[in-house]
Design a protein around this motif. Structure first.
Motif, PDB file in Angstrom:
ATOM      1  N   VAL A 170      -8.716  18.592   3.190  1.00  0.00           N
ATOM      2  CA  VAL A 170      -8.362  17.528   4.131  1.00  0.00           C
ATOM      3  C   VAL A 170      -8.369  16.193   3.391  1.00  0.00           C
ATOM      4  O   VAL A 170      -9.383  15.803   2.806  1.00  0.00           O
ATOM      5  CB  VAL A 170      -9.341  17.460   5.310  1.00  0.00           C
ATOM      6  CG1 VAL A 170      -8.903  16.373   6.303  1.00  0.00           C
ATOM      7  CG2 VAL A 170      -9.448  18.811   6.021  1.00  0.00           C
ATOM      8  N   GLU A 171      -7.241  15.501   3.409  1.00  0.00           N
ATOM      9  CA  GLU A 171      -7.134  14.189   2.775  1.00  0.00           C
ATOM     10  C   GLU A 171      -6.985  13.119   3.861  1.00  0.00           C
ATOM     11  O   GLU A 171      -6.304  13.338   4.864  1.00  0.00           O
ATOM     12  CB  GLU A 171      -5.939  14.145   1.824  1.00  0.00           C
ATOM     13  CG  GLU A 171      -6.011  15.195   0.716  1.00  0.00           C
ATOM     14  CD  GLU A 171      -4.999  14.954  -0.378  1.00  0.00           C
ATOM     15  OE1 GLU A 171      -4.529  13.804  -0.533  1.00  0.00           O
ATOM     16  OE2 GLU A 171      -4.662  15.931  -1.095  1.00  0.00           O
ATOM     17  N   VAL A 172      -7.634  11.980   3.660  1.00  0.00           N
ATOM     18  CA  VAL A 172      -7.566  10.881   4.628  1.00  0.00           C
ATOM     19  C   VAL A 172      -6.449   9.925   4.218  1.00  0.00           C
ATOM     20  O   VAL A 172      -6.530   9.270   3.169  1.00  0.00           O
ATOM     21  CB  VAL A 172      -8.911  10.135   4.702  1.00  0.00           C
ATOM     22  CG1 VAL A 172      -8.798   8.954   5.679  1.00  0.00           C
ATOM     23  CG2 VAL A 172     -10.024  11.082   5.139  1.00  0.00           C
ATOM     24  N   ILE A 173      -5.404   9.877   5.031  1.00  0.00           N
ATOM     25  CA  ILE A 173      -4.286   8.966   4.791  1.00  0.00           C
ATOM     26  C   ILE A 173      -3.890   8.359   6.137  1.00  0.00           C
ATOM     27  O   ILE A 173      -3.327   9.051   6.997  1.00  0.00           O
ATOM     28  CB  ILE A 173      -3.074   9.679   4.162  1.00  0.00           C
ATOM     29  CG1 ILE A 173      -3.476  10.387   2.871  1.00  0.00           C
ATOM     30  CG2 ILE A 173      -1.957   8.670   3.892  1.00  0.00           C
ATOM     31  CD1 ILE A 173      -2.345  11.190   2.238  1.00  0.00           C
ATOM     32  N   PRO A 174      -4.176   7.094   6.378  1.00  0.00           N
ATOM     33  CA  PRO A 174      -3.800   6.476   7.651  1.00  0.00           C
ATOM     34  C   PRO A 174      -2.287   6.378   7.795  1.00  0.00           C
ATOM     35  O   PRO A 174      -1.547   6.397   6.811  1.00  0.00           O
ATOM     36  CB  PRO A 174      -4.423   5.073   7.577  1.00  0.00           C
ATOM     37  CG  PRO A 174      -5.391   5.122   6.441  1.00  0.00           C
ATOM     38  CD  PRO A 174      -4.876   6.158   5.492  1.00  0.00           C
ATOM     39  N   THR A 175      -1.844   6.275   9.030  1.00  0.00           N
ATOM     40  CA  THR A 175      -0.443   5.954   9.291  1.00  0.00           C
ATOM     41  C   THR A 175      -0.237   4.481   8.985  1.00  0.00           C
ATOM     42  O   THR A 175      -0.950   3.620   9.506  1.00  0.00           O
ATOM     43  CB  THR A 175      -0.089   6.240  10.757  1.00  0.00           C
ATOM     44  OG1 THR A 175      -0.214   7.640  10.991  1.00  0.00           O
ATOM     45  CG2 THR A 175       1.320   5.780  11.074  1.00  0.00           C
ATOM     46  N   GLY A 176       0.713   4.171   8.147  1.00  0.00           N
ATOM     47  CA  GLY A 176       0.925   2.790   7.736  1.00  0.00           C
ATOM     48  C   GLY A 176       1.708   1.977   8.756  1.00  0.00           C
ATOM     49  O   GLY A 176       2.472   2.509   9.560  1.00  0.00           O
ATOM     50  N   ILE A 177       1.499   0.687   8.731  1.00  0.00           N
ATOM     51  CA  ILE A 177       2.248  -0.243   9.571  1.00  0.00           C
ATOM     52  C   ILE A 177       2.800  -1.353   8.683  1.00  0.00           C
ATOM     53  O   ILE A 177       2.250  -1.641   7.621  1.00  0.00           O
ATOM     54  CB  ILE A 177       1.383  -0.853  10.688  1.00  0.00           C
ATOM     55  CG1 ILE A 177       0.197  -1.626  10.085  1.00  0.00           C
ATOM     56  CG2 ILE A 177       0.884   0.224  11.636  1.00  0.00           C
ATOM     57  CD1 ILE A 177      -0.599  -2.415  11.102  1.00  0.00           C
ATOM     58  N   CYS A 178       3.887  -1.969   9.137  1.00  0.00           N
ATOM     59  CA  CYS A 178       4.481  -3.075   8.387  1.00  0.00           C
ATOM     60  C   CYS A 178       3.728  -4.353   8.736  1.00  0.00           C
ATOM     61  O   CYS A 178       3.892  -4.905   9.831  1.00  0.00           O
ATOM     62  CB  CYS A 178       5.965  -3.219   8.716  1.00  0.00           C
ATOM     63  SG  CYS A 178       6.754  -4.557   7.780  1.00  0.00           S
ATOM     64  N   LEU A 179       2.896  -4.809   7.827  1.00  0.00           N
ATOM     65  CA  LEU A 179       2.041  -5.964   8.103  1.00  0.00           C
ATOM     66  C   LEU A 179       2.861  -7.213   8.399  1.00  0.00           C
ATOM     67  O   LEU A 179       2.508  -8.001   9.292  1.00  0.00           O
ATOM     68  CB  LEU A 179       1.114  -6.210   6.913  1.00  0.00           C
ATOM     69  CG  LEU A 179       0.176  -5.049   6.547  1.00  0.00           C
ATOM     70  CD1 LEU A 179      -0.627  -5.403   5.305  1.00  0.00           C
ATOM     71  CD2 LEU A 179      -0.756  -4.714   7.702  1.00  0.00           C
ATOM     72  N   PHE A 360      -4.031  -0.914   5.906  1.00  0.00           N
ATOM     73  CA  PHE A 360      -3.108  -0.047   6.644  1.00  0.00           C
ATOM     74  C   PHE A 360      -1.647  -0.410   6.387  1.00  0.00           C
ATOM     75  O   PHE A 360      -0.769  -0.048   7.169  1.00  0.00           O
ATOM     76  CB  PHE A 360      -3.425  -0.115   8.150  1.00  0.00           C
ATOM     77  CG  PHE A 360      -4.817   0.352   8.475  1.00  0.00           C
ATOM     78  CD1 PHE A 360      -5.077   1.694   8.663  1.00  0.00           C
ATOM     79  CD2 PHE A 360      -5.859  -0.549   8.556  1.00  0.00           C
ATOM     80  CE1 PHE A 360      -6.360   2.138   8.935  1.00  0.00           C
ATOM     81  CE2 PHE A 360      -7.151  -0.112   8.832  1.00  0.00           C
ATOM     82  CZ  PHE A 360      -7.402   1.226   9.015  1.00  0.00           C
ATOM     83  N   GLY A 361      -1.385  -1.117   5.303  1.00  0.00           N
ATOM     84  CA  GLY A 361      -0.008  -1.459   4.967  1.00  0.00           C
ATOM     85  C   GLY A 361       0.829  -0.224   4.679  1.00  0.00           C
ATOM     86  O   GLY A 361       0.356   0.738   4.059  1.00  0.00           O
ATOM     87  N   THR A 362       2.059  -0.237   5.115  1.00  0.00           N
ATOM     88  CA  THR A 362       2.957   0.913   4.977  1.00  0.00           C
ATOM     89  C   THR A 362       3.104   1.369   3.540  1.00  0.00           C
ATOM     90  O   THR A 362       3.024   2.567   3.244  1.00  0.00           O
ATOM     91  CB  THR A 362       4.349   0.565   5.545  1.00  0.00           C
ATOM     92  OG1 THR A 362       4.224   0.283   6.931  1.00  0.00           O
ATOM     93  CG2 THR A 362       5.314   1.723   5.352  1.00  0.00           C
TER      94      THR A 362
END
Length: 424
Positions: A170-179, A360-362
């Motif tokens: 299991v790897e932790v990778i957040p969903t990115g957002i365009c800052l 959380f940058g894309t």
């Protein structure tokens, strides 16, 4: 790489998973990768050559989601033509089943992103019960263990999956957002559009207005807080099956101090965030809580209840308040009024919120995902040959069906016994 994404929700549906898939798709394509998407039919969906729309029942049981009608040859031919290097599933059922079948048959790795705590959504199904929730947890766990890599959007979700018996890495990778997008909101324009007074203190919330989001609790807290501040209003952005009930509750108590504006997108959404002073959140069914990262990218502190995903973003006393999961609505209301009453908090918490949003940058999140794809491909033991042969494909198909059936039998068995795995 040729990447095939399987998802039960996709644009123009508005929701966290749909946005996540579309962001990932666009960013991978920008970096030169080929991306195909398998998704259900949806009203208003524009045709696209890289998207296979499978027949589906629209708005199942009032949930807003689509349930696919199985047509295996349709998916089979599409995937054969695309010839993926990796398949990425975004759900453990419906098109998640199809993703597993195609990964086995094509002999490519299967990655699964655990976007949702499915036991929190069983109320959309007939005969909802604790047994059904146990079955949902077990089915989810079994599916994870049939994949080659699991993506958890937050560290707390990774811990939960491991505690439930997930053995796949299991790897932790957040969903990115365009800052930059969320920093571009115009406060004055957002308030003017919705008729909000320029000098009002605005408590806001953005999200899908659904029963699993704990909205009655949020409404009660907001009502309590705003009754103590004549200069404060509430801005509610979103739509869903619970909208009418929560809007009625708020308007009956607060009248014209409530602004319910429906779903927003693009610049309208960015301006709506900018119109707020504080973001209030009470859902405990999140795996990441994308709206929390979006709010912080807009410079908004957050007042929220503790829960999976939420605690990975909100740092109590630094970029907002993180209350105990068992806190009452009066405690959430007090946290809101404390913020509004203290002129020093908005500036300090705003700066901390903006700093937290940087994680959380894309661009950074997509690069992590592509690196994960590379590891999954490199570690995959059964590489696809140029010609698998008809007999080998039949064997692979039979193995996939056996694994799926075994997973569902395990889920049925879990429903019949006391909980053996942690619930949220």
């Amino acid at each position: 790489m040729n990447l095939a994404l399987f998802t039960n929700t996709y644009a123009p549906f508005i929701g966290g998973v749909a946005r996540s898939v579309q962001t990932l798709e666009n960013e991978c394509r920008t970096r030169g990768h080929e991306v195909a998407v398998v998704a259900p039919e949806f009203d208003g969906a524009a045709p696209a050559g890289h998207v296979l729309r499978v027949p589906a029942i629209q708005d199942f049981n009032g949930s807003g989601f689509c349930v696919r009608i199985p047509l295996p040859n349709l998916v089979r031919d599409f995937i054969d033509d695309f010839c993926p290097d990796l398949i990425h599933s975004h759900h453990p059922f419906l098109l998640g089943d199809a993703a597993l079948r195609e990964a086995w048959k094509m002999r490519v790795p299967l990655v699964f992103t655990h976007h949702t705590l499915y036991e929190q959504y069983t109320h959309y199904l007939p005969l909802d019960s604790p047994a059904l929730r146990r079955a949902a947890i077990q089915l989810d766990t079994e599916y994870c263990n049939l994949c080659d890599r699991i993506i958890a959007p937050s560290g707390s979700v990774r811990e939960l999956l491991v505690s439930r018996g997930v053995e796949t890495p299991v790897e932790v990778i957040p969903t990115g957002i365009c800052l930059d997008d969320f920093a571009s909101g115009d406060r004055a324009r957002g308030r003017e559009k919705h008729g909000i007074p320029a000098d009002a203190k605005v408590v806001g919330h953005v999200g899908r207005l659904a029963n699993e989001k704990n909205l009655p609790f949020l409404a009660e807290a907001v009502i309590d807080a705003l009754r103590q501040r004549d200069d404060a209003v509430f801005l509610l952005v979103g739509d869903g099956d619970a909208r009418e009930a929560v809007e009625t509750t708020l308007r009956d108590a607060l009248g014209e101090r409530v602004f319910v504006v429906g779903g927003q997108s693009g610049q309208d959404l960015f301006d709506a965030y900018a119109a707020m002073d504080l973001f209030a959140f009470s859902s405990q069914s999140e795996t990441q809580g994308m709206v929390l990262a979006e709010a912080m990218a807009a410079g908004l502190p957050v007042v929220a209840l503790d829960g999976p995903g939420v605690r990975d973003i909100v740092v109590d006393g630094k970029n907002g308040r993180l209350l105990d999961a068992a806190a009452g609505s009066s405690e959430l209301a007090l946290a809101v009024t404390d913020f509004l009453d203290d002129p020093g908090l908005p500036t300090a918490w705003r700066e901390a919120a903006l700093a937290r949003a940087e994680d959380f940058g894309t661009e950074a999140c997509v690069e992590e995902m592509l690196a994960c794809y590379g590891r999954a491909i490199a570690d995959y033991e059964h590489r696809r040959s140029e010609d698998l042969g008809v007999f080998q494909r039949l064997l692979d198909g039979a193995e996939a069906e056996w694994d799926l059936m075994s997973a569902k039998l395990a889920a049925a068995a879990a429903a019949a016994v006391s909980p053996l795995v942690p619930e949220t």
